[in-house]
Design a protein around this motif. Structure first.
Motif, PDB file in Angstrom:
ATOM      1  N   LYS A  29       1.007  -1.297   0.135  1.00 10.61           N
ATOM      2  CA  LYS A  29       0.025  -0.109  -0.110  1.00 10.61           C
ATOM      3  C   LYS A  29       0.772   1.214   0.015  1.00 10.61           C
ATOM      4  O   LYS A  29       0.579   2.250  -0.866  1.00 10.61           O
ATOM      5  CB  LYS A  29      -0.949  -0.107   1.241  1.00 10.61           C
ATOM      6  CG  LYS A  29      -2.024  -1.128   1.258  1.00 10.61           C
ATOM      7  CD  LYS A  29      -2.926  -0.735   2.218  1.00 10.61           C
ATOM      8  CE  LYS A  29      -3.723  -2.034   2.644  1.00 10.61           C
ATOM      9  NZ  LYS A  29      -4.241  -2.032   4.085  1.00 10.61           N
ATOM     10  N   ALA A  30       2.015   1.347   0.701  1.00  8.64           N
ATOM     11  CA  ALA A  30       2.804   2.427   0.981  1.00  8.64           C
ATOM     12  C   ALA A  30       3.478   2.690  -0.292  1.00  8.64           C
ATOM     13  O   ALA A  30       3.651   3.996  -0.918  1.00  8.64           O
ATOM     14  CB  ALA A  30       3.719   2.297   2.031  1.00  8.64           C
ATOM     15  N   ILE A  31       4.063   1.667  -0.866  1.00 11.09           N
ATOM     16  CA  ILE A  31       5.001   2.003  -2.053  1.00 11.09           C
ATOM     17  C   ILE A  31       3.987   2.252  -3.185  1.00 11.09           C
ATOM     18  O   ILE A  31       4.314   3.121  -4.267  1.00 11.09           O
ATOM     19  CB  ILE A  31       5.846   0.757  -2.298  1.00 11.09           C
ATOM     20  CG1 ILE A  31       6.697   0.305  -1.222  1.00 11.09           C
ATOM     21  CG2 ILE A  31       6.630   0.953  -3.705  1.00 11.09           C
ATOM     22  CD1 ILE A  31       7.643   1.689  -0.966  1.00 11.09           C
ATOM     23  N   THR A  32       2.868   1.706  -3.280  1.00  9.50           N
ATOM     24  CA  THR A  32       1.877   2.272  -4.229  1.00  9.50           C
ATOM     25  C   THR A  32       1.601   3.553  -4.213  1.00  9.50           C
ATOM     26  O   THR A  32       1.296   4.438  -5.047  1.00  9.50           O
ATOM     27  CB  THR A  32       0.724   1.162  -4.425  1.00  9.50           C
ATOM     28  OG1 THR A  32       1.009  -0.387  -4.267  1.00  9.50           O
ATOM     29  CG2 THR A  32      -0.179   1.567  -5.248  1.00  9.50           C
ATOM     30  N   ALA A  33       1.373   3.885  -3.068  1.00 12.88           N
ATOM     31  CA  ALA A  33       1.085   5.533  -2.767  1.00 12.88           C
ATOM     32  C   ALA A  33       2.039   6.181  -2.978  1.00 12.88           C
ATOM     33  O   ALA A  33       2.023   7.362  -3.829  1.00 12.88           O
ATOM     34  CB  ALA A  33       0.293   5.523  -1.306  1.00 12.88           C
ATOM     35  N   ILE A  34       3.286   5.920  -2.699  1.00 14.91           N
ATOM     36  CA  ILE A  34       4.660   6.901  -3.061  1.00 14.91           C
ATOM     37  C   ILE A  34       4.853   6.984  -4.350  1.00 14.91           C
ATOM     38  O   ILE A  34       5.215   7.951  -4.936  1.00 14.91           O
ATOM     39  CB  ILE A  34       5.670   6.427  -2.146  1.00 14.91           C
ATOM     40  CG1 ILE A  34       5.477   6.485  -0.608  1.00 14.91           C
ATOM     41  CG2 ILE A  34       7.051   7.001  -2.635  1.00 14.91           C
ATOM     42  CD1 ILE A  34       6.455   5.577   0.180  1.00 14.91           C
ATOM     43  N   THR A  35       4.734   5.702  -4.971  1.00 15.27           N
ATOM     44  CA  THR A  35       4.869   5.721  -6.578  1.00 15.27           C
ATOM     45  C   THR A  35       4.071   6.277  -7.377  1.00 15.27           C
ATOM     46  O   THR A  35       4.082   7.232  -8.439  1.00 15.27           O
ATOM     47  CB  THR A  35       5.461   4.212  -6.958  1.00 15.27           C
ATOM     48  OG1 THR A  35       4.288   3.559  -6.846  1.00 15.27           O
ATOM     49  CG2 THR A  35       6.854   3.979  -6.451  1.00 15.27           C
ATOM     50  N   ASN A  36       2.865   6.177  -6.950  1.00 10.08           N
ATOM     51  CA  ASN A  36       1.551   6.921  -7.484  1.00 10.08           C
ATOM     52  C   ASN A  36       1.700   6.676  -9.127  1.00 10.08           C
ATOM     53  O   ASN A  36       1.309   7.698  -9.788  1.00 10.08           O
ATOM     54  CB  ASN A  36       1.484   8.380  -7.106  1.00 10.08           C
ATOM     55  CG  ASN A  36       0.086   8.959  -7.466  1.00 10.08           C
ATOM     56  OD1 ASN A  36      -1.092   8.069  -7.674  1.00 10.08           O
ATOM     57  ND2 ASN A  36       0.092  10.170  -7.771  1.00 10.08           N
ATOM     58  N   GLY A  37       1.786   5.467  -9.617  1.00  8.73           N
ATOM     59  CA  GLY A  37       1.911   5.287 -11.058  1.00  8.73           C
ATOM     60  C   GLY A  37       3.235   5.930 -11.751  1.00  8.73           C
ATOM     61  O   GLY A  37       2.958   5.794 -13.091  1.00  8.73           O
ATOM     62  N   ARG A  38       4.296   6.421 -11.184  1.00 12.55           N
ATOM     63  CA  ARG A  38       5.134   6.981 -11.798  1.00 12.55           C
ATOM     64  C   ARG A  38       6.137   6.080 -12.238  1.00 12.55           C
ATOM     65  O   ARG A  38       7.212   6.757 -13.090  1.00 12.55           O
ATOM     66  CB  ARG A  38       5.624   8.325 -11.066  1.00 12.55           C
ATOM     67  CG  ARG A  38       4.739   9.183 -10.677  1.00 12.55           C
ATOM     68  CD  ARG A  38       5.442  10.370  -9.890  1.00 12.55           C
ATOM     69  NE  ARG A  38       5.420  10.083  -8.461  1.00 12.55           N
ATOM     70  CZ  ARG A  38       6.050  10.797  -7.447  1.00 12.55           C
ATOM     71  NH1 ARG A  38       6.650  11.543  -7.588  1.00 12.55           N
ATOM     72  NH2 ARG A  38       5.979  10.071  -6.389  1.00 12.55           N
ATOM     73  N   CYS A  39       6.121   5.030 -11.908  1.00 14.19           N
ATOM     74  CA  CYS A  39       7.109   3.982 -12.098  1.00 14.19           C
ATOM     75  C   CYS A  39       6.372   2.542 -12.055  1.00 14.19           C
ATOM     76  O   CYS A  39       5.213   2.438 -11.497  1.00 14.19           O
ATOM     77  CB  CYS A  39       8.378   3.889 -11.686  1.00 14.19           C
ATOM     78  SG  CYS A  39       8.460   3.476  -9.733  1.00 14.19           S
ATOM     79  N   GLU A  40       7.005   1.493 -12.348  1.00 19.39           N
ATOM     80  CA  GLU A  40       6.343   0.124 -12.491  1.00 19.39           C
ATOM     81  C   GLU A  40       6.450  -0.198 -10.849  1.00 19.39           C
ATOM     82  O   GLU A  40       7.646  -0.182 -10.395  1.00 19.39           O
ATOM     83  CB  GLU A  40       6.802  -0.642 -13.430  1.00 19.39           C
ATOM     84  CG  GLU A  40       6.326  -1.966 -13.489  1.00 19.39           C
ATOM     85  CD  GLU A  40       6.693  -2.950 -14.337  1.00 19.39           C
ATOM     86  OE1 GLU A  40       6.316  -4.264 -14.443  1.00 19.39           O
ATOM     87  OE2 GLU A  40       7.189  -2.631 -15.338  1.00 19.39           O
ATOM     88  N   TYR A  41       5.636  -0.931 -10.350  1.00 18.70           N
ATOM     89  CA  TYR A  41       5.711  -1.398  -9.095  1.00 18.70           C
ATOM     90  C   TYR A  41       5.472  -2.919  -9.123  1.00 18.70           C
ATOM     91  O   TYR A  41       4.461  -3.353  -9.248  1.00 18.70           O
ATOM     92  CB  TYR A  41       4.784  -0.894  -7.830  1.00 18.70           C
ATOM     93  CG  TYR A  41       5.147  -1.407  -6.680  1.00 18.70           C
ATOM     94  CD1 TYR A  41       6.322  -1.850  -6.141  1.00 18.70           C
ATOM     95  CD2 TYR A  41       4.000  -1.687  -5.669  1.00 18.70           C
ATOM     96  CE1 TYR A  41       6.341  -2.441  -4.712  1.00 18.70           C
ATOM     97  CE2 TYR A  41       4.244  -2.139  -4.466  1.00 18.70           C
ATOM     98  CZ  TYR A  41       5.397  -2.715  -3.982  1.00 18.70           C
ATOM     99  OH  TYR A  41       5.734  -3.088  -2.830  1.00 18.70           O
ATOM    100  N   VAL A  42       6.558  -3.738  -8.814  1.00 15.06           N
ATOM    101  CA  VAL A  42       6.694  -5.289  -8.925  1.00 15.06           C
ATOM    102  C   VAL A  42       6.481  -6.163  -7.772  1.00 15.06           C
ATOM    103  O   VAL A  42       7.513  -5.587  -6.911  1.00 15.06           O
ATOM    104  CB  VAL A  42       7.419  -5.628  -9.891  1.00 15.06           C
ATOM    105  CG1 VAL A  42       7.476  -7.123 -10.155  1.00 15.06           C
ATOM    106  CG2 VAL A  42       7.602  -5.057 -11.250  1.00 15.06           C
ATOM    107  N   GLN A  43       5.673  -6.859  -7.651  1.00 17.12           N
ATOM    108  CA  GLN A  43       5.753  -7.814  -6.099  1.00 17.12           C
ATOM    109  C   GLN A  43       6.249  -9.173  -6.452  1.00 17.12           C
ATOM    110  O   GLN A  43       5.301  -9.577  -7.328  1.00 17.12           O
ATOM    111  CB  GLN A  43       4.485  -7.572  -5.505  1.00 17.12           C
ATOM    112  CG  GLN A  43       3.860  -6.142  -5.027  1.00 17.12           C
ATOM    113  CD  GLN A  43       3.003  -5.586  -5.766  1.00 17.12           C
ATOM    114  OE1 GLN A  43       2.153  -6.149  -6.306  1.00 17.12           O
ATOM    115  NE2 GLN A  43       3.147  -4.446  -6.207  1.00 17.12           N
TER     116      GLN A  43
END
Length: 176
Positions: A144-158
């Motif tokens: 949740k936190a990394i998704t909020a911080i990045t806010n679509g500005r880069c890819e977030y991979v789990q």
């Protein structure tokens, strides 16, 4: 007259050069027709910022390749503007948003990786953030936190946890 070079001094700033960078450039040039770029990774490559800066400078001057960095974020990037300018992008691992859990997992806090995350986002240099989803640890707050911080500005991979190459004490901690 040879002067002694201390462990904290920058060999390249003192006029040195890297034979390894020259040799590596020869190999990169051989591969250039078949690749789009190079990625510095493994063993925490940002511990070698002076070398990477020289290598990336040569790559930019002598080829049309991109220069990427794969890092755990544990080395502060603030103040490394020459390196940051030469790197085309970064892939950053964030282990856990909770500092105590991050410290338990890695032996260090998450303050530097999180500062690097914010810096790389501000510079528009972050290509991807990755988090390993551990089987026995609630990772939802981190996601949740990394998704909020990045806010679509880069890819977030789990990425799912894989026990390959993990030390025995790590395997035991995660029930393998």
């Amino acid at each position: 007259n040879l002067q002694e070079i201390g462990i904290t001094e920058n060999f390249f700033a003192l006029g040195g050069h890297s034979l390894l960078a020259v040799q590596l450039m020869a190999e990169i040039k051989k591969a250039e027709p078949f690749i789009q770029g190079i990625t510095a990774s493994g063993g925490e490559c940002t511990l070698q910022i002076p070398f990477l800066t020289e290598l990336f400078r040569r790559v930019k001057a002598e080829t049309s390749l991109t220069c990427l960095v794969d890092t755990n974020g544990g080395v502060p990037l603030v103040g490394e503007s020459g390196f940051l300018d030469l790197a085309d992008g970064f892939m950053l691992d964030i282990k856990h948003i909770d500092d105590a859990i991050h410290r338990e997992l890695t032996g260090t806090g998450n303050d530097i990786p999180l500062k690097n995350l914010e810096l790389l986002l501000a510079l528009d240099k972050l290509i991807e953030v990755r988090t390993v989803i551990l089987p026995d640890l609630d990772m939802s707050e981190t996601v949740k936190a990394i998704t909020a911080i990045t806010n679509g500005r880069c890819e977030y991979v789990q990425n799912p946890y894989r026990p390959h190459g993990v030390r025995p004490e790590g395997l035991k901690r995660h029930g393998f």
